[in-house]
Write an enzyme that holds these catalytic residues in place. Structure first.
Site, PDB file in Angstrom:
ATOM      1  N   ASN A 104       1.397   0.160  -3.119  1.00  0.00           N
ATOM      2  CA  ASN A 104       2.434  -0.861  -3.105  1.00  0.00           C
ATOM      3  C   ASN A 104       1.922  -2.185  -3.658  1.00  0.00           C
ATOM      4  OD1 ASN A 104       4.955  -2.215  -2.211  1.00  0.00           O
ATOM      5  ND2 ASN A 104       3.589  -3.209  -0.753  1.00  0.00           N
ATOM      6  N   GLU A 105       2.502  -2.619  -4.766  1.00  0.00           N
ATOM      7  CA  GLU A 105       2.289  -3.959  -5.325  1.00  0.00           C
ATOM      8  C   GLU A 105       0.830  -4.255  -5.671  1.00  0.00           C
ATOM      9  OE1 GLU A 105       6.023  -6.303  -3.229  1.00  0.00           O
ATOM     10  OE2 GLU A 105       4.085  -6.358  -2.215  1.00  0.00           O
ATOM     11  N   ILE A 106       0.073  -3.231  -5.974  1.00  0.00           N
ATOM     12  CA  ILE A 106      -1.322  -3.478  -6.336  1.00  0.00           C
ATOM     13  C   ILE A 106      -1.397  -4.108  -7.724  1.00  0.00           C
ATOM     14  CG2 ILE A 106      -3.616  -2.475  -6.509  1.00  0.00           C
ATOM     15  CD1 ILE A 106      -2.356  -2.198  -3.733  1.00  0.00           C
TER      16      ILE A 106
END
Length: 914
Positions: free
Chosen positions: A461-463
């Site tokens: 997630n959202e790396i």
């Protein structure tokens, strides 16, 4: 427990139906829970968490009550022992007084050979599992001088720090929508398996990969090719030489056998046996997502036999035939010729058809997974279906969902975009950590691969979209280093593991991404990410968007223009009934200490219990939004006023999401060719302010009703530029064929009287909207309308059209209603609509009628102790109009008496003192 000293294994995790003999479910054993934090033991359970067993024993109150997430911190900060294995956290395991193993990954399946220990055990065998304190363990790892250290200001700490060092549910350590209980305990079932002889196996996991011949994960499959089945079984025990495999497919509805055949090319590698076969000459019925066709399912039975045809293993899984593909390829010349902007695609295609993904993001439904039942998740997924949603993004970092949840999705046609459990942090990349991750990835990819609802694997997630830009901004000199580490974990490690274990599912290294430039599976970094290699005027990847400046919440010019919206939202308060589940009566006001500290937006950033500064910012955002756009509640009764304020925040949230969803859906016919809207978030983990559309316990917020309405197949939407006055009306369709009809435009004052000459607009406008497209049907400027008083006017839009649902020959009539007011709701000259509510005991429906005025946001509400939803809610009702509305009961603890407590109100009630 007494066992014969034959080959025995401890197995921690769910166990498939096989021919393994003497399988003992440890859930049926008597367990005790102990800790130095207690001066006595209490009964334990498996699966369970320490919190749940302490609650059941009367040692603690409900962890969800009041501020118990703070008061009960002594539990996660203590060590716990379950005596008498899914094994969670770092924990030594002892059997018969002997050390068996230590585990360090909640997401893996573990099996241990304990036959030698059992053979030397002269007493009744005792199994002991020690759970260390997760917060203490990760802090100790962080203090180790050999542990990685990241630049200041990079890592996202919500409550307990250093979560990235442990393979444990990351939201256990706190998040901006949930508590930090960091629970310890055996959270999944465990078994002892006895194999009576050599050349006998017990099945641990099964990988069933169904794909089109020649299919490669990141490329569109050829729908003309036959289906291929790759069946692989992971086991403990030993196989005889040259085992055989066979498969049988049986239609779950008709019982008809599709095919039954022996599999060729059987190979044994380590503790896995695999066979591949092409299903030539058969045409299975396809599985389709909700609204696109039927959810045809088959039971596939895989049998492993020895050289004398004796059955060694027998596994049955339910599956479906479908291809699902995330298209990230460059825009073609043919697409450019259609008016699609250059760049790259970012949309899903099922069975060769692109479609509009409509849905939301699902988070953990509870902080304590052992109390999440199949019935509870079925109610939630029924609400998803009722909400016209065909896709859920399974956010990381919760858990990899249980198989029964994928089963529910398979049955209902809900696609599950799944992710590996990494979120809003940078993670270690040392060899030991990567080896641990590799085992985690392989196990979970293989475990859920047979589910047709599985839509995607994303790295985390959202790396790429959050963490790498944060490094670039705060530590630019180290940006290249952390890009390299990102690629090492999510591309060089995880991508090949996905490709090795499935050919049917696309992999994306990050949930929000600009996509890739190239894929070369032979390269050390097999996927070249686009990152900043973008061209102005071109569109790439998917978007997430949060803007808490409510002054621009309804300005579509600030919404991101992209190919797919995978996260967007704004928080609101839960209803009074939900607050009353967890908060004492004296705390039921907007800025009470308990209410404020249960709001974790914005998070404390540590284990502080006085997070008033940060939480007041989030509470203030809701307050300001209400004050900007809606009548300000000012009721004399404090609890009634609190309830009205909670409802007002939900009105704003629902209207804002509606504005964005309409914008994204309109994008299907715009140059960006936008084909997905997944809002944040589906449901709550507890009773608190959040972005959810469904409250903890199952009650729908205004949002879920409104999103259900705006996710209908054909909608009419007003787009108003309140700065210039421009007003455009669009019809949007996600059907696969064109549809036509008309939209009636009716201007009224708020008493319900038609405005003269319909305010200068036509009474109706025809439309013909293309497949998966949008069309503008009318355009004007508010200044050009003949409105006697803009504050006393409403435009009601009523659509009626005909078309065909995908995979249906039957012509269907579609209707949709929307509305527009030339001023925001707080400035409207509201009148009392004179609402009346009645109930028909025969039809079991409610009838709502407006007697004296236009009812805006007509809201039916039901009392506590019942869970369900109305057929329609938060709608406009005109004077003299009656609407008959049913209610779907999902759970009733009132013996039907809830009907007497149903109420109706409208925006008018928000202006009243009583």
């Amino acid at each position: 427990m007494r066992f014969t000293a034959t080959a025995a294994a401890l197995v921690a995790s769910s166990i498939p139906a096989t021919l393994g003999q003497h399988v003992r479910d440890l859930s049926n054993e008597k367990w005790t829970l102990s800790s130095d934090a207690l001066n006595h033991t209490v009964p334990g359970n498996l699966p369970s968490h320490a919190h749940l067993d302490l609650l059941k024993a009367g040692v603690i109150d409900d962890p969800y009550h009041g501020l118990n997430d703070f008061n009960l911190r002594w539990i996660p900060e203590s060590n716990w022992t379950y005596t008498t294995d899914k094994i969670k956290d770092l924990m030594p395991i002892e059997f018969c007084g002997k050390y068996v193993a230590s585990t360090n990954n909640q997401y893996r399946q573990y099996s241990f050979d304990v036959s030698q220990i059992l053979e030397g055990c002269n007493e009744d065998p005792i199994l002991k599992i020690d759970f260390g304190s997760a917060p203490n363990i990760v802090n100790a790892i962080a203090e180790d001088r050999n542990s990685p250290v990241w630049p200041d200001g990079i890592q996202q700490t919500y409550e307990y720090p250093n979560r990235w060092f442990m393979r444990k549910e990351q939201s256990d350590f706190g998040w901006d929508w949930g508590p930090a209980f960091a629970p310890a305990g055996p959270w999944k079932p465990a078994y002892i398996v006895q194999l009576p002889k050599a050349q006998n196996i017990h099945v641990l996991n099964t990988d069933l990969d169904i794909y089109r011949k020649g299919q490669i994960n990141h490329l569109p499959p050829d729908q003309s090719q036959p289906w291929v089945v790759n069946a692989s079984i992971d086991f403990v025990g030993s196989l005889p030489p040259n085992p055989s495999m066979s498969i049988e497919f049986k239609d779950t509805k008709s019982g008809e056998i599709l095919t039954s055949k022996r599999i060729g090319n059987v190979t044994v590698s380590g503790n896995s046996v695999t066979g591949v076969t092409v299903l030539g000459g058969v045409t299975p019925k396809l599985w389709w997502p909700l609204g696109l066709g039927d959810q045809n399912l088959y039971n596939i039975t895989v049998t492993v036999t020895g050289h004398q045809n004796q059955t060694l293993a027998h596994v049955t899984k339910r599956t479906g035939f479908r291809t699902i593909f995330l298209n990230q390829r460059n825009i073609t010349d043919a697409q450019l010729a259609q008016g699609i902007a250059p760049g790259a695609n970012w949309h899903f295609e099922v069975n060769g058809h692109e479609f509009y993904a409509k849905g939301s993001n699902i988070i953990p439904p509870d902080a304590f997974w052992p109390r999440v039942t199949e019935a509870r998740m079925a109610r939630l997924f029924d609400a998803v279906v009722a909400g016209n949603q065909n896709m859920l993004r399974v956010w990381s970092s919760g858990i990899y969902l249980h198989d029964f949840i994928y089963d529910l999705a398979d049955e209902r046609g809900i696609l599950l975009w799944s992710e590996f459990e990494f979120s809003d942090a940078l993670y270690p990349v040392d060899d030991a950590f990567l080896d641990n991750i590799a085992a985690e990835v392989v196990y979970n990819v293989r475990r859920v691969n047979h589910h047709p609802s599985l839509a995607l694997w994303a790295g985390g997630n959202e790396i790429e979209s959050l963490m790498l830009p944060t490094v670039e901004r705060k530590a630019p000199e180290e940006y290249a280093k952390y890009v390299g580490e990102y690629e090492k974990l999510y591309i060089s490690l995880i991508l090949p593991l996905v490709y090795q274990n499935t050919r049917s599912i696309t992999y994306s290294p990050s949930s929000t991404t600009e996509g890739y430039l190239d894929v070369d599976l032979s390269a050390p970094v097999p996927m070249v990410e686009r990152y900043h290699n973008t061209t102005p005027g071109s569109y790439y990847g998917d978007t997430d968007f949060y803007n808490y400046d409510s002054s621009v919440s309804f300005n579509s010019h600030v919404y991101p223009v992209g190919r797919f919206a995978n996260e967007f939202g704004y928080h609101s308060m839960p209803s009074l009934q939900t607050w009353q589940q967890a908060v004492d009566p004296e705390d039921l006001h907007f800025n009470s200490t308990t209410v404020m500290l249960r709001n974790h937006h914005y998070p404390a950033g540590g284990t502080f219990t006085d997070n008033f500064h940060n939480t007041s910012l989030g509470m203030g955002e809701m307050t300001i939004a209400v004050q900007r756009y809606y009548p300000i509640p000012n009721k004399l009764d404090s609890v009634a006023n609190f309830s009205a304020w909670c409802h007002a925040t939900q009105l704003f949230q629902a209207d804002m999401y509606k504005s964005e969803i309409q914008f994204y859906r309109r994008g299907s016919g715009m140059p960006e060719r936008q084909l997905g809207s997944l809002y944040w978030q589906l449901e709550d983990i507890w009773q608190a302010p959040s972005w959810a559309g469904i409250e903890y316990g199952g009650r729908w917020k205004v949002l879920h009703y409104v999103s259900r309405d705006i996710y209908q197949p054909i909608i009419v939407s007003p787009f108003w530029n309140y700065t210039t006055g421009d007003l455009d009306l669009y019809v949007t369709s996600d059907l696969w064929e064109s549809a036509k009809g008309k939209v009636n435009l009716t201007w009224l004052d708020l008493s319900g009287t038609p405005l003269p000459h319909n305010a200068g607009t036509p009474g109706s406008v025809p439309f013909n909207v293309g497949a998966l497209n949008t069309t503008k049907i009318y355009s004007t400027n508010i200044k050009n309308l003949t409105l006697p008083n803009p504050k006393d006017a409403i435009l009601v839009l009523s659509l009626s059209g005909e078309g065909h649902l995908p995979n249906s020959d039957k012509k269907t009539t579609f209707t949709h209603q929307n509305h527009f007011t030339p001023v925001f709701p707080k400035d409207l000259a509201l009148v009392d609509p004179g609402l009346e509510l009645s109930y028909n005991t025969k039809s079991k429906t409610f009838t709502v009628e407006a007697k004296s005025g236009v009812s805006l946001y007509t809201w039916l509400d039901y009392p506590a102790d019942v869970v369900g939803y109305f057929d329609e809610n938060a709608f406009v009702l005109l004077p003299g109009q009656k609407k008959e509305i049913g209610f779907t009961v999902q759970e009733d603890n009132t013996d039907g008496k809830w009907v007497q407590g149903v109420t109706v109100q409208s925006l008018w009630n928000q202006t009243l003192e009583k």
